[in-house]
Design a protein around this motif. Structure first.
Motif, PDB file in Angstrom:
ATOM      1  N   MET A   1       0.987  -1.190  -0.038  1.00 12.47           N
ATOM      2  CA  MET A   1      -0.002  -0.001  -0.051  1.00 12.47           C
ATOM      3  C   MET A   1       0.926   1.226  -0.035  1.00 12.47           C
ATOM      4  SD  MET A   1      -2.747  -1.169   2.867  1.00 12.47           S
ATOM      5  CE  MET A   1      -1.658  -2.037   3.642  1.00 12.47           C
ATOM      6  N   ASN A   3       1.738   5.410   0.214  1.00  8.57           N
ATOM      7  CA  ASN A   3       1.169   6.577   0.900  1.00  8.57           C
ATOM      8  C   ASN A   3      -0.308   6.485   1.399  1.00  8.57           C
ATOM      9  OD1 ASN A   3       3.098   7.932  -0.231  1.00  8.57           O
ATOM     10  ND2 ASN A   3       2.320   8.225  -2.202  1.00  8.57           N
ATOM     11  N   PRO A   4      -0.358   5.576   2.627  1.00  5.00           N
ATOM     12  CA  PRO A   4      -1.541   5.611   3.231  1.00  5.00           C
ATOM     13  C   PRO A   4      -1.864   6.864   4.032  1.00  5.00           C
ATOM     14  CG  PRO A   4       0.219   4.498   4.330  1.00  5.00           C
ATOM     15  CD  PRO A   4       0.661   4.842   3.127  1.00  5.00           C
ATOM     16  N   ASP A 125      -2.190  -0.752  11.862  1.00  3.72           N
ATOM     17  CA  ASP A 125      -1.852  -1.425  10.549  1.00  3.72           C
ATOM     18  C   ASP A 125      -3.208  -1.831  10.267  1.00  3.72           C
ATOM     19  OD1 ASP A 125       0.561  -0.611  10.647  1.00  3.72           O
ATOM     20  OD2 ASP A 125       1.472  -2.268  11.667  1.00  3.72           O
ATOM     21  N   THR A 128      -5.421   0.667   8.751  1.00  5.39           N
ATOM     22  CA  THR A 128      -5.058   0.797   7.436  1.00  5.39           C
ATOM     23  C   THR A 128      -5.230  -0.120   6.489  1.00  5.39           C
ATOM     24  OG1 THR A 128      -3.298   2.314   8.272  1.00  5.39           O
ATOM     25  CG2 THR A 128      -3.187   1.552   5.997  1.00  5.39           C
ATOM     26  N   SER A 131      -9.108   0.096   5.620  1.00  2.00           N
ATOM     27  CA  SER A 131      -9.530   1.217   4.887  1.00  2.00           C
ATOM     28  C   SER A 131      -8.898   1.103   3.594  1.00  2.00           C
ATOM     29  CB  SER A 131      -8.563   2.538   5.546  1.00  2.00           C
ATOM     30  OG  SER A 131      -9.084   2.846   6.703  1.00  2.00           O
ATOM     31  N   GLU A 132      -7.798   0.493   3.356  1.00  2.00           N
ATOM     32  CA  GLU A 132      -7.331   0.215   1.971  1.00  2.00           C
ATOM     33  C   GLU A 132      -8.363  -0.698   1.094  1.00  2.00           C
ATOM     34  OE1 GLU A 132      -5.078   1.476   0.071  1.00  2.00           O
ATOM     35  OE2 GLU A 132      -4.667   3.045   1.616  1.00  2.00           O
ATOM     36  N   ARG A 135     -11.288   1.123   0.359  1.00  3.13           N
ATOM     37  CA  ARG A 135     -11.304   1.705  -1.008  1.00  3.13           C
ATOM     38  C   ARG A 135     -11.077   0.980  -2.051  1.00  3.13           C
ATOM     39  NH1 ARG A 135      -8.462   5.284   2.583  1.00  3.13           N
ATOM     40  NH2 ARG A 135      -6.478   4.081   2.436  1.00  3.13           N
TER      41      ARG A 135
END
Length: 381
Positions: A1, A3-4, A125, A128, A131-132, A135
Motif C-alpha cells: 500500500m 502513501n496510506p 496497521d 489502514t 481502509s485500503e 477503498r
C-alpha cells in the motif's frame, strides 16, 4: 500500500500531562493523535470521526473508563473500534470487566513507550489495511458499475443492430420475392409476345421488326414503372410514350389515372398495337390522317367506377375489316378475361374505333396521391 492516509488515534485521560507522554510515545508512528480529558468529550468525537484505536483511562472522575466503553459499544458506528484500557491498578476482576465491555488489551501505567507503541501499531496497521480494502472494494464496485453500464449500452446497440438487420433481411426477402414475381410476369409477357409474333404467317424480317416494336413498347412501360419505383404509372405518360413518333397527329386527353404495374404493361402493348396498326394500315398511312385518344371515369348504376378508354382514327384509307386476329386484337380480347373488360373494336369505313371499359379498382392504384403524376395535358379536338 503506497502513501496510506494517516489514522486517527484517540486518547482519553483526565490528566493533560499524560497526553504529552502518549504523544511522545506514538510520534514515531506518524499518525494523528487526538486527546480529550473526559468520556463525554470522547463520545462527542466518536459521533463525528472514526478512530483506529482508543486509549482509555479506566479511573477518571465523572464518567469512568468502563462506563465510557459501555456507551461506545452501544453505538453502531463505534461498536467495533478497538479499546485499550490504561490503568495504574489492574486486577483480574477489573480486567474481566474490561474485556467483557469489548476491550482488546490492558496497559499498566506508567506506560512503557515501546510496549504502547507496538500495541497501538498493530491496530493502526489493521485499520489502514481495512481502509485500503474498503477503498479497493469501492473502486472495484465503481469499475463493475461502469463495466455493467458499458455492457448495457453495448447490449442496447446490439439490439438495435439486430433489429435493423432483421428489417434489412425482411426487406431483402420482400425484394427478392417481388423481383421473382416481376421476372416471372415479364417472362410470361415476353413468351406471349414472342409466340404470337412468330406464329403468324410472316417472314423472318417482318417478324423481327414487329417483335422489336412490341419489345420497345414493353421497355417504355418498364421505364415508366422504374421511375415510379414499380408502384405504377400514369395513363397519360403511357399514351405519350407509345405515340411519341406521331405526336403532331395525335390528340390525347383525359383525367389523371395512375395504373398498377400489370395494367401499365397491358395498356402500353394495347396502345402500341393500335398505333402500329394505324401506321401500317390506318390513319397514319396518309398525311391527312389523325388519331384522337380520350378516356374518362364513369359510374355505373350499381355505383362501380370504370375507366372508359377510346381510340378513334380519321382521315385514313378505307378500312377493311380484318379477316384474322393478330396479336393486337388478341391482346385486346385478352383484357376481357384478365381485367373483366368489355372491349369493342369497330372497323368503321371512316376509321378504326376501339373502346375499352375496365373496372377502375382492378387497374388503378388505390392511393395515387403518394406518387407524382405528369402535369401536362394535350387538349382534345
Amino acid at each position: 500500500m503506497s502513501n496510506p492516509v494517516p489514522a486517527d488515534i484517540l486518547i482519553v485521560d483526565d490528566l493533560p500531562e499524560k497526553h504529552l507522554v502518549y504523544r511522545a510515545s506514538l510520534e514515531e508512528l506518524n499518525q494523528n493523535v487526538v486527546t480529550v480529558t473526559s468520556g463525554e468529550e470522547a463520545l462527542r468525537l466518536l459521533l463525528e470521526r472514526e478512530f483506529a484505536v482508543i486509549l482509555l483511562d479506566v479511573n477518571m472522575p465523572g464518567m469512568g473508563g468502563h462506563e465510557t466503553a459501555a456507551l461506545i459499544r452501544q453505538r453502531r458506528k463505534s461498536r467495533h473500534t478497538p479499546i485499550i484500557f490504561i490503568t495504574a491498578f489492574a486486577d483480574d476482576v477489573q480486567a474481566a470487566e474490561g474485556y467483557a465491555l469489548g476491550a482488546v488489551d490492558y496497559i499498566l501505567s506508567p506506560v512503557v513507550p515501546e510496549i504502547l507503541r507496538a500495541k497501538v501499531k498493530v491496530f493502526v496497521d489493521l485499520h489502514t489495511m481495512r481502509s485500503e480494502l474498503a477503498r479497493s472494494h469501492a473502486l472495484l464496485e465503481e469499475r463493475v458499475e461502469e463495466r455493467t453500464a458499458e455492457l448495457e449500452r453495448t447490449a442496447e446497440v446490439l439490439k438495435v443492430e439486430v433489429k435493423e438487420r432483421k428489417r434489412a433481411e425482411e426487406r431483402l426477402s420482400i425484394l427478392v420475392s417481388e423481383l421473382t414475381h416481376r421476372v416471372k410476369n415479364l417472362l410470361a409477357v415476353l413468351q406471349s409476345i414472342t409466340s404470337r409474333t412468330l406464329s403468324d404467317s410472316r417472314d423472318v424480317a417482318e417478324a423481327r421488326g414487329i417483335l422489336l416494336g412490341r419489345l420497345h413498347a414493353l421497355a417504355h412501360a418498364h421505364e415508366l414503372l422504374t421511375e415510379a419505383c414499380w408502384k405504377g404509372a400514369g395513363l397519360a405518360d403511357i399514351v405519350d410514350a407509345e405515340v411519341a413518333g406521331f405526336s403532331d397527329r395525335v390528340q390525347a386527353a383525359g383525367p389523371e389515372v395512375f395504373l398498377t404495374a400489370s395494367a401499365v404493361q397491358t395498356f402500353a402493348l394495347v396502345v402500341h398495337e393500335l398505333a402500329t396498326n394505324a401506321a401500317k394500315y390506318g390513319a397514319l398511312v396518309t398525311t391527312e390522317g389523325s388519331i384522337r385518344i380520350w378516356w374518362d371515369i364513369i359510374d355505373d348504376a350499381d355505383g362501380e367506377r370504370h375507366l372508359v378508354f377510346r381510340w378513334k382514327e380519321t382521315g385514313g384509307p378505307l378500312v377493311v375489316p380484318a379477316t384474322r386476329k393478330g396479336f393486337g386484337l388478341t391482346l385486346i380480347d385478352t383484357l376481357a378475361s384478365t381485367l373483366t373488360s368489355e372491349p369493342k373494336v369497330d372497323f368503321a369505313h371512316d376509321g378504326l374505333a376501339c373502346a375499352l371499359k375496365v373496372p377502375l379498382n382492378i387497374i388503378a392504384v388505390e392511393e395515387a396521391s403518394d406518387f407524382v403524376l405528369p402535369m401536362k395535358k394535350v387538349a382534345a379536338n
